[in-house]
Design an enzyme around this catalytic site. Structure first.
Site, PDB file in Angstrom:
ATOM      1  N   LYS A 112       0.818  -1.216   0.000  1.00 50.20           N
ATOM      2  CA  LYS A 112       0.000   0.000   0.000  1.00 50.20           C
ATOM      3  C   LYS A 112       0.847   1.259   0.000  1.00 50.20           C
ATOM      4  O   LYS A 112       0.395   2.317  -0.417  1.00 50.20           O
ATOM      5  CB  LYS A 112      -0.932   0.014   1.218  1.00 50.20           C
ATOM      6  CG  LYS A 112      -2.112  -0.913   1.087  1.00 50.20           C
ATOM      7  CD  LYS A 112      -3.144  -0.597   2.144  1.00 50.20           C
ATOM      8  CE  LYS A 112      -4.347  -1.501   2.057  1.00 50.20           C
ATOM      9  NZ  LYS A 112      -5.326  -1.234   3.118  1.00 50.20           N
ATOM     10  N   LYS A 194      -4.775  -9.452  -6.625  1.00 53.81           N
ATOM     11  CA  LYS A 194      -6.025  -9.747  -5.914  1.00 53.81           C
ATOM     12  C   LYS A 194      -7.089  -8.696  -6.275  1.00 53.81           C
ATOM     13  O   LYS A 194      -6.750  -7.545  -6.553  1.00 53.81           O
ATOM     14  CB  LYS A 194      -5.689  -9.828  -4.426  1.00 53.81           C
ATOM     15  CG  LYS A 194      -6.375  -8.893  -3.529  1.00 53.81           C
ATOM     16  CD  LYS A 194      -5.862  -8.908  -2.134  1.00 53.81           C
ATOM     17  CE  LYS A 194      -5.747  -7.439  -1.755  1.00 53.81           C
ATOM     18  NZ  LYS A 194      -5.629  -7.087  -0.410  1.00 53.81           N
ATOM     19  N   LYS A 197     -10.637  -3.244  -3.550  1.00 49.20           N
ATOM     20  CA  LYS A 197     -11.567  -2.131  -3.633  1.00 49.20           C
ATOM     21  C   LYS A 197     -10.860  -0.789  -3.692  1.00 49.20           C
ATOM     22  O   LYS A 197     -11.464   0.209  -3.990  1.00 49.20           O
ATOM     23  CB  LYS A 197     -12.593  -2.168  -2.502  1.00 49.20           C
ATOM     24  CG  LYS A 197     -12.084  -2.195  -1.074  1.00 49.20           C
ATOM     25  CD  LYS A 197     -13.273  -2.088  -0.120  1.00 49.20           C
ATOM     26  CE  LYS A 197     -13.274  -3.089   1.000  1.00 49.20           C
ATOM     27  NZ  LYS A 197     -12.558  -2.670   2.198  1.00 49.20           N
TER      28      LYS A 197
HETATM   29  P1  TYM Z   1     -10.895  -5.235   4.044  1.00 44.00           P
HETATM   30  O1  TYM Z   1     -11.904  -4.164   4.280  1.00 44.00           O
HETATM   31  O2  TYM Z   1      -9.803  -4.953   3.060  1.00 44.00           O
HETATM   32  O3  TYM Z   1     -11.606  -6.565   3.555  1.00 44.00           O
HETATM   33  C1  TYM Z   1     -12.702  -7.153   4.255  1.00 44.00           C
HETATM   34  C2  TYM Z   1     -12.578  -8.675   4.173  1.00 44.00           C
HETATM   35  O4  TYM Z   1     -12.563  -9.103   2.799  1.00 44.00           O
HETATM   36  C3  TYM Z   1     -11.431  -9.948   2.568  1.00 44.00           C
HETATM   37  N1  TYM Z   1     -10.961  -9.751   1.188  1.00 44.00           N
HETATM   38  C4  TYM Z   1     -10.873 -10.721   0.275  1.00 44.00           C
HETATM   39  N2  TYM Z   1     -11.150 -12.041   0.323  1.00 44.00           N
HETATM   40  C5  TYM Z   1     -10.948 -12.760  -0.804  1.00 44.00           C
HETATM   41  N3  TYM Z   1     -10.503 -12.230  -1.970  1.00 44.00           N
HETATM   42  C6  TYM Z   1     -10.213 -10.915  -2.077  1.00 44.00           C
HETATM   43  N4  TYM Z   1      -9.780 -10.404  -3.217  1.00 44.00           N
HETATM   44  C7  TYM Z   1     -10.386 -10.093  -0.910  1.00 44.00           C
HETATM   45  N5  TYM Z   1     -10.210  -8.777  -0.661  1.00 44.00           N
HETATM   46  C8  TYM Z   1     -10.550  -8.585   0.630  1.00 44.00           C
HETATM   47  C9  TYM Z   1     -10.396  -9.491   3.582  1.00 44.00           C
HETATM   48  O5  TYM Z   1      -9.423 -10.478   3.834  1.00 44.00           O
HETATM   49  C10 TYM Z   1     -11.256  -9.199   4.790  1.00 44.00           C
HETATM   50  O6  TYM Z   1     -11.525 -10.377   5.513  1.00 44.00           O
HETATM   51  N6  TYM Z   1      -7.858  -4.966   7.974  1.00 44.00           N
HETATM   52  C11 TYM Z   1      -9.122  -5.472   7.512  1.00 44.00           C
HETATM   53  C12 TYM Z   1     -10.297  -4.997   8.352  1.00 44.00           C
HETATM   54  C13 TYM Z   1     -10.154  -5.242   9.814  1.00 44.00           C
HETATM   55  C14 TYM Z   1     -10.295  -6.492  10.492  1.00 44.00           C
HETATM   56  C15 TYM Z   1     -10.132  -6.191  11.871  1.00 44.00           C
HETATM   57  C16 TYM Z   1     -10.524  -7.793  10.068  1.00 44.00           C
HETATM   58  C17 TYM Z   1      -9.941  -4.303  10.763  1.00 44.00           C
HETATM   59  N7  TYM Z   1      -9.924  -4.858  11.992  1.00 44.00           N
HETATM   60  C18 TYM Z   1     -10.195  -7.211  12.841  1.00 44.00           C
HETATM   61  C19 TYM Z   1     -10.581  -8.803  11.042  1.00 44.00           C
HETATM   62  C20 TYM Z   1     -10.419  -8.505  12.397  1.00 44.00           C
HETATM   63  C21 TYM Z   1      -9.364  -4.989   6.093  1.00 44.00           C
HETATM   64  O7  TYM Z   1      -8.836  -3.982   5.659  1.00 44.00           O
HETATM   65  O8  TYM Z   1     -10.272  -5.708   5.415  1.00 44.00           O
END
Ligand code: TYM
Length: 327
Positions: A112, A194, A197
């Site tokens: 990032k 991957k 968003k």
């Molecule tokens: P975020 O908002 O990027 O994504 C949310 C969830 O979607 C999953 N994900 C994917 N799974 C499969 N293929 C993909 N291309 C893909 N892109 C995203 C992510 O793995 C995630 O599960 N840091 C985290 C948010 C967070 C969090 C937490 C998660 C903050 N605190 C505590 C678990 C526990 C994030 O940015 O997810």
């Protein structure tokens, strides 16, 4: 006693089928089996610049999408991270127990921050400490996430273990739960990356609110290869990714899918896949429209969610402060 699940999602960009297949859909499927807590992580979102109005609207949108996808506020708790101040407070404390070398190993930060170099915020570097606070505040057992978050959950375990070894049993050690299939849905226009968003709309991402025509156009343009056979083969990432999406939306076994497309070409698969995705998302999109007709209702569910679980977070934070001699 049910095990406790915690997971989060950022209210940035457009939520896509990677988020849905890798995380949200699984949260919905197992919510009753566990004591489930889901969080819209707006404090994480501000690690990169955000327009205040857009951030507020996106926070509500993401909450609406989770509810539309089937998160039941009677069964699970859904809340907004900034509504419980213990998250930021525990993140600060955990910072003081995370060696900078651990943070430097985080691959997501490396990816990032590549473009922004020194302009990147300290918050983005520190992002995993806040994520650790999210998880540890609720004595979480299981963290269902996509593969890209695995390293952050490992860091959470490490800091919890380090804290426990210095001050005695304080945090429960959580486990990441990564699905066998769908943990990393790839971009349609570049299956080596991957689906994400944060990228500008490149046609590689199917968003949960895309119209049928947008979905058809993106899938028909998906990058594949010059072979013809429709077969699950990880060595052919474009076609493999399309087949995984087909598998997850239909629930059909792989042999059946391969048999269905025997003797057919990639265009046939793409045409059918587009209809499967459109149909799969239609109920969610309809529920989303109903829900957002009354934004005050979503806001009130989020306030109730935070009120319900704040005592758990505050109890953990008090224990931590007592352990280290604060207050
Ligand atoms: P975020 O908002 O990027 O994504 C949310 C969830 O979607 C999953 N994900 C994917 N799974 C499969 N293929 C993909 N291309 C893909 N892109 C995203 C992510 O793995 C995630 O599960 N840091 C985290 C948010 C967070 C969090 C937490 C998660 C903050 N605190 C505590 C678990 C526990 C994030 O940015 O997810």
């Amino acid at each position: 006693m049910k095990k406790r699940v915690f997971s989060g999602i950022q209210p940035t960009g457009n939520i896509h089928i990677g988020n849905y297949l890798g995380a949200i859909r699984r949260w919905v499927a197992t919510q009753a089996e566990f004591e489930s807590i889901f969080c819209v992580v707006d404090l994480h979102a501000i690690t990169i610049p955000q327009d205040p109005k857009v951030l507020k609207a996106k926070t509500r949108e993401v909450a609406g999408l989770l509810l539309a996808a089937g998160i039941d506020p009677e069964v699970s708790t859904l809340f907004v991270q900034s509504h419980i101040s213990a998250h930021a407070e525990l993140a600060w404390i955990l910072n003081c127990f995370i060696p900078v070398g651990w943070m430097r190993r985080m691959t997501q930060f490396k990816e990032k921050s590549e473009k922004q170099k020194d302009e990147v915020s300290t918050g983005l570097f520190d992002y995993p400490a806040l994520m650790a606070a999210d998880i540890l505040l609720y004595n979480t057992d299981v963290v269902p996430v996509g593969e890209d978050q695995k390293q952050h959950v490992e860091l959470t375990r490490d800091v919890a273990q380090r804290f426990n070894s210095i001050y005695g049993e304080t945090f429960r050690i959580p486990e990441a739960e990564i699905p066998q299939t769908g943990a990393r849905i790839m971009a349609l226009d570049d299956p080596t990356q991957k689906m994400s968003k944060s990228e500008e709309d490149r046609g590689g991402t199917i968003c949960l609110l895309d119209s049928p025509d947008e979905i058809r156009a993106k899938i028909m343009k998906a990058t594949t290869d010059s072979l013809r056979e429709v077969r699950f083969d990880e060595g052919r990432p474009g076609i493999y990714n399309l087949l995984v999406i087909y598998e997850l939306f239909t629930g059909q076994p792989r042999e059946e899918i391969e048999a269905r497309f025997e003797g057919k070409g990639y265009a046939d698969l793409k045409r059918e896949l587009a209809e499967v995705v459109i149909e799969g998302l239609a109920p969610l999109q309809a529920r989303y429209r109903e829900l957002t007709a009354d934004p005050a209702h979503i806001d009130s569910l989020l306030t109730q969610g935070a009120d319900r679980i704040r005592p758990i977070a505050e109890k953990t934070l008090s224990l931590v402060k007592e352990r280290i001699g604060l207050g």
